[in-house]
Design an enzyme around this catalytic site. Structure first.
Site, PDB file in Angstrom:
ATOM      1  N   GLN A 100      17.837  15.969  -3.657  1.00 53.60           N
ATOM      2  CA  GLN A 100      16.967  14.801  -3.689  1.00 53.60           C
ATOM      3  C   GLN A 100      15.495  15.174  -3.596  1.00 53.60           C
ATOM      4  O   GLN A 100      15.083  15.996  -2.783  1.00 53.60           O
ATOM      5  CB  GLN A 100      17.350  13.841  -2.559  1.00 53.60           C
ATOM      6  CG  GLN A 100      18.757  13.298  -2.728  1.00 53.60           C
ATOM      7  CD  GLN A 100      19.158  12.294  -1.678  1.00 53.60           C
ATOM      8  OE1 GLN A 100      20.311  12.276  -1.240  1.00 53.60           O
ATOM      9  NE2 GLN A 100      18.251  11.422  -1.267  1.00 53.60           N
ATOM     10  N   SER A 133       9.750  12.816  -3.049  1.00 56.17           N
ATOM     11  CA  SER A 133       9.163  11.477  -3.099  1.00 56.17           C
ATOM     12  C   SER A 133      10.074  10.432  -2.480  1.00 56.17           C
ATOM     13  O   SER A 133       9.616   9.349  -2.104  1.00 56.17           O
ATOM     14  CB  SER A 133       8.820  11.093  -4.537  1.00 56.17           C
ATOM     15  OG  SER A 133       9.983  11.132  -5.347  1.00 56.17           O
ATOM     16  N   THR A 141       0.804  -1.222   0.000  1.00 56.10           N
ATOM     17  CA  THR A 141       0.000   0.000   0.000  1.00 56.10           C
ATOM     18  C   THR A 141       0.838   1.274   0.000  1.00 56.10           C
ATOM     19  O   THR A 141       0.312   2.355  -0.270  1.00 56.10           O
ATOM     20  CB  THR A 141      -0.936   0.034   1.218  1.00 56.10           C
ATOM     21  OG1 THR A 141      -0.153  -0.067   2.417  1.00 56.10           O
ATOM     22  CG2 THR A 141      -1.928  -1.116   1.170  1.00 56.10           C
ATOM     23  N   ARG A 186      -3.495  -3.168   9.908  1.00 53.13           N
ATOM     24  CA  ARG A 186      -4.702  -2.349   9.708  1.00 53.13           C
ATOM     25  C   ARG A 186      -5.267  -2.478   8.287  1.00 53.13           C
ATOM     26  O   ARG A 186      -6.424  -2.148   8.042  1.00 53.13           O
ATOM     27  CB  ARG A 186      -4.420  -0.885  10.030  1.00 53.13           C
ATOM     28  CG  ARG A 186      -3.446  -0.198   9.103  1.00 53.13           C
ATOM     29  CD  ARG A 186      -3.266   1.276   9.466  1.00 53.13           C
ATOM     30  NE  ARG A 186      -2.300   1.940   8.608  1.00 53.13           N
ATOM     31  CZ  ARG A 186      -1.001   1.982   8.820  1.00 53.13           C
ATOM     32  NH1 ARG A 186      -0.507   1.382   9.898  1.00 53.13           N
ATOM     33  NH2 ARG A 186      -0.196   2.607   8.007  1.00 53.13           N
ATOM     34  N   HIS A 188      16.352  12.494  -8.543  1.00 54.31           N
ATOM     35  CA  HIS A 188      17.491  12.948  -7.740  1.00 54.31           C
ATOM     36  C   HIS A 188      18.591  13.468  -8.669  1.00 54.31           C
ATOM     37  O   HIS A 188      19.038  12.760  -9.577  1.00 54.31           O
ATOM     38  CB  HIS A 188      18.058  11.797  -6.906  1.00 54.31           C
ATOM     39  CG  HIS A 188      17.196  11.380  -5.765  1.00 54.31           C
ATOM     40  ND1 HIS A 188      16.064  12.057  -5.381  1.00 54.31           N
ATOM     41  CD2 HIS A 188      17.322  10.339  -4.876  1.00 54.31           C
ATOM     42  CE1 HIS A 188      15.518  11.456  -4.331  1.00 54.31           C
ATOM     43  NE2 HIS A 188      16.270  10.419  -4.009  1.00 54.31           N
ATOM     44  N   ARG A 194      21.332  -4.370   3.331  1.00 50.90           N
ATOM     45  CA  ARG A 194      22.215  -4.010   2.212  1.00 50.90           C
ATOM     46  C   ARG A 194      23.696  -4.209   2.527  1.00 50.90           C
ATOM     47  O   ARG A 194      24.473  -4.600   1.670  1.00 50.90           O
ATOM     48  CB  ARG A 194      21.984  -2.556   1.806  1.00 50.90           C
ATOM     49  CG  ARG A 194      20.702  -2.305   1.047  1.00 50.90           C
ATOM     50  CD  ARG A 194      20.542  -0.826   0.760  1.00 50.90           C
ATOM     51  NE  ARG A 194      19.230  -0.520   0.213  1.00 50.90           N
ATOM     52  CZ  ARG A 194      18.651   0.662   0.325  1.00 50.90           C
ATOM     53  NH1 ARG A 194      19.267   1.654   0.962  1.00 50.90           N
ATOM     54  NH2 ARG A 194      17.460   0.868  -0.189  1.00 50.90           N
ATOM     55  N   LYS A 206      24.780   5.984   4.228  1.00 47.87           N
ATOM     56  CA  LYS A 206      24.362   4.904   3.331  1.00 47.87           C
ATOM     57  C   LYS A 206      24.946   5.085   1.937  1.00 47.87           C
ATOM     58  O   LYS A 206      25.440   4.132   1.317  1.00 47.87           O
ATOM     59  CB  LYS A 206      22.829   4.845   3.256  1.00 47.87           C
ATOM     60  CG  LYS A 206      22.164   4.295   4.498  1.00 47.87           C
ATOM     61  CD  LYS A 206      20.690   4.033   4.294  1.00 47.87           C
ATOM     62  CE  LYS A 206      19.877   5.284   4.189  1.00 47.87           C
ATOM     63  NZ  LYS A 206      18.421   5.025   4.162  1.00 47.87           N
ATOM     64  N   CYS A 240      18.314   5.070  -3.166  1.00 44.01           N
ATOM     65  CA  CYS A 240      17.939   5.819  -4.370  1.00 44.01           C
ATOM     66  C   CYS A 240      18.968   6.877  -4.753  1.00 44.01           C
ATOM     67  O   CYS A 240      19.066   7.245  -5.929  1.00 44.01           O
ATOM     68  CB  CYS A 240      16.568   6.461  -4.181  1.00 44.01           C
ATOM     69  SG  CYS A 240      16.413   7.502  -2.709  1.00 44.01           S
TER      70      CYS A 240
END
Length: 358
Positions: free
Chosen positions: A176, A179, A13, A40, A242, A110, A205, A149
């Site tokens: 960036q 979203s 979702t 939920r 990005h 990762r 990261k 990303c």
């Protein structure tokens, strides 16, 4: 392929889950047969549990599907995971232990030493690490991850350069899109007319994943690229895409023409016919003011990295701009092309065969 492989989506979702649905609905190799989300949402029709946020309609077949509990009892053996890190850390091993191939978009595993972090155009040989996972030996299941990303577009642009000339230093500043923070993301009063020069854990990261992706498989572990790297990560008021300003120091000299040739000739997946992989992974744009998110984020159906503004760097050797679509190439699309590669290599075979072979 005449018979499509059944797949499930964990975290169906959310925004990445929705992007999975959008990209997979007409996929020639995979068919969505199972959706799971939080407690939920469990038991509801997808259209009642999810507020669809993408620019194409939710497929009617998906809208009428019932959301299952996020448990490894009865799902297909190929799972695309779009989970928050803490939830992924708990759930993904359970699905792997149940014999599922978990193709994850989460950061939870990762950097685990025997979990491959993969961009098919960059380091497909790292997939060998799955054979050392305990789940693979015991049930046939495993976890494969795609990068952050912000790292993926950068690494796609760096790979052909590193192959030909070597790289000693990398300096990158990111701009960036909102979203990347999911939905509802960054509050409007924080981002409109503003730049936020902090994204939690993003710089760490980006630095660690870039060096792992460009590293080499050494037996049963990855030796990271022996380069120094510094990243500055910023959130800006852009919806998708990005943009990154990059400076690099090479191990051996390269001319501008040689740099451009490295990008143009970089087609490592040519002939493999992976449906989601772009024909030209790195696209050069000669215009002096490109790439731009509004104009270029969807190159290669959102799966290519665009580069431009290549020029000498006064501190290092060369500097350029790279752009990639953060929710397609940087998230769902990256996981899908990973699964396509796994299938082409025979690593999505039924669990019993995998366990027997191991």
């Amino acid at each position: 392929m005449q018979n499509k492989h059944s797949i499930g989506i964990l975290g169906a979702t959310g925004m990445v889950g929705q992007r999975f649905i959008q990209l997979l609905e007409n996929h020639p190799w995979f068919r969505i047969t199972w959706l799971a989300a939080s407690d939920r949402s469990s038991g509801k029709k997808y259209e009642d549990a999810a507020k669809w946020r993408l620019d194409t309609p939710c497929p009617e077949r998906i809208a009428k599907m019932t959301i299952s509990p996020a448990a490894p009892d009865g799902p297909p053996k190929i799972i695309f995971a779009a989970l928050d890190t803490d939830i992924a850390r708990e759930l993904e091993p359970k699905f792997a232990a149940a014999g599922c191939a978990v193709v994850s978009n989460s950061s939870a595993f990762r950097m685990h030493p025997n979990v491959p972090l993969v961009i098919p155009e960059v380091n497909p040989e790292h997939l060998h690490l799955i054979e050392d996972q305990s789940w693979r030996r015991e049930s046939g299941g495993y976890i494969v991850t795609n990068p952050n990303c912000s790292a993926i577009g950068l690494v796609m642009a760096l790979k052909p350069i590193e192959e030909r000339f070597g790289i000693e230093q990398i300096f990158v500043t990111t701009m960036q899109a909102v979203s990347g923070a999911g939905y509802p993301g960054v509050p409007s009063m924080d981002i409109l007319g503003n730049v936020v020069p902090f994204i939690k854990n993003e710089e760490e990261k980006m630095e660690a994943e870039t060096l792992k992706l460009l590293g080499r498989l050494d037996g049963e572990h990855i030796a990271p690229l022996a380069a120094r790297m510094s990243a500055h990560c910023n959130r800006v008021a852009v919806e998708d895409g990005h943009t990154e300003s990059v400076s690099i120091k090479l191990r051996k000299p390269a001319t501008r023409e040689e740099m451009l040739a490295a990008w143009a000739e970089f087609k490592p997946l040519a002939g493999q016919n992976l449906p989601t992989a772009p024909e030209q992974p790195v696209e050069w744009i000669a215009a002096e003011d490109r790439p731009q998110p509004r104009l270029d984020k969807n190159r290669g159906r959102g799966m290519a990295a665009s580069v431009g503004r290549l020029r000498p760097c006064g501190l290092l050797d060369w500097k350029f701009t790279v752009l990639s679509h953060n929710t397609i190439r940087g998230a769902a699309g990256a996981a899908i092309v990973n699964a396509e590669l796994l299938l082409s290599l025979g690593k999505l075979e039924p669990v019993a065969l995998a366990a027997e072979r191991a």
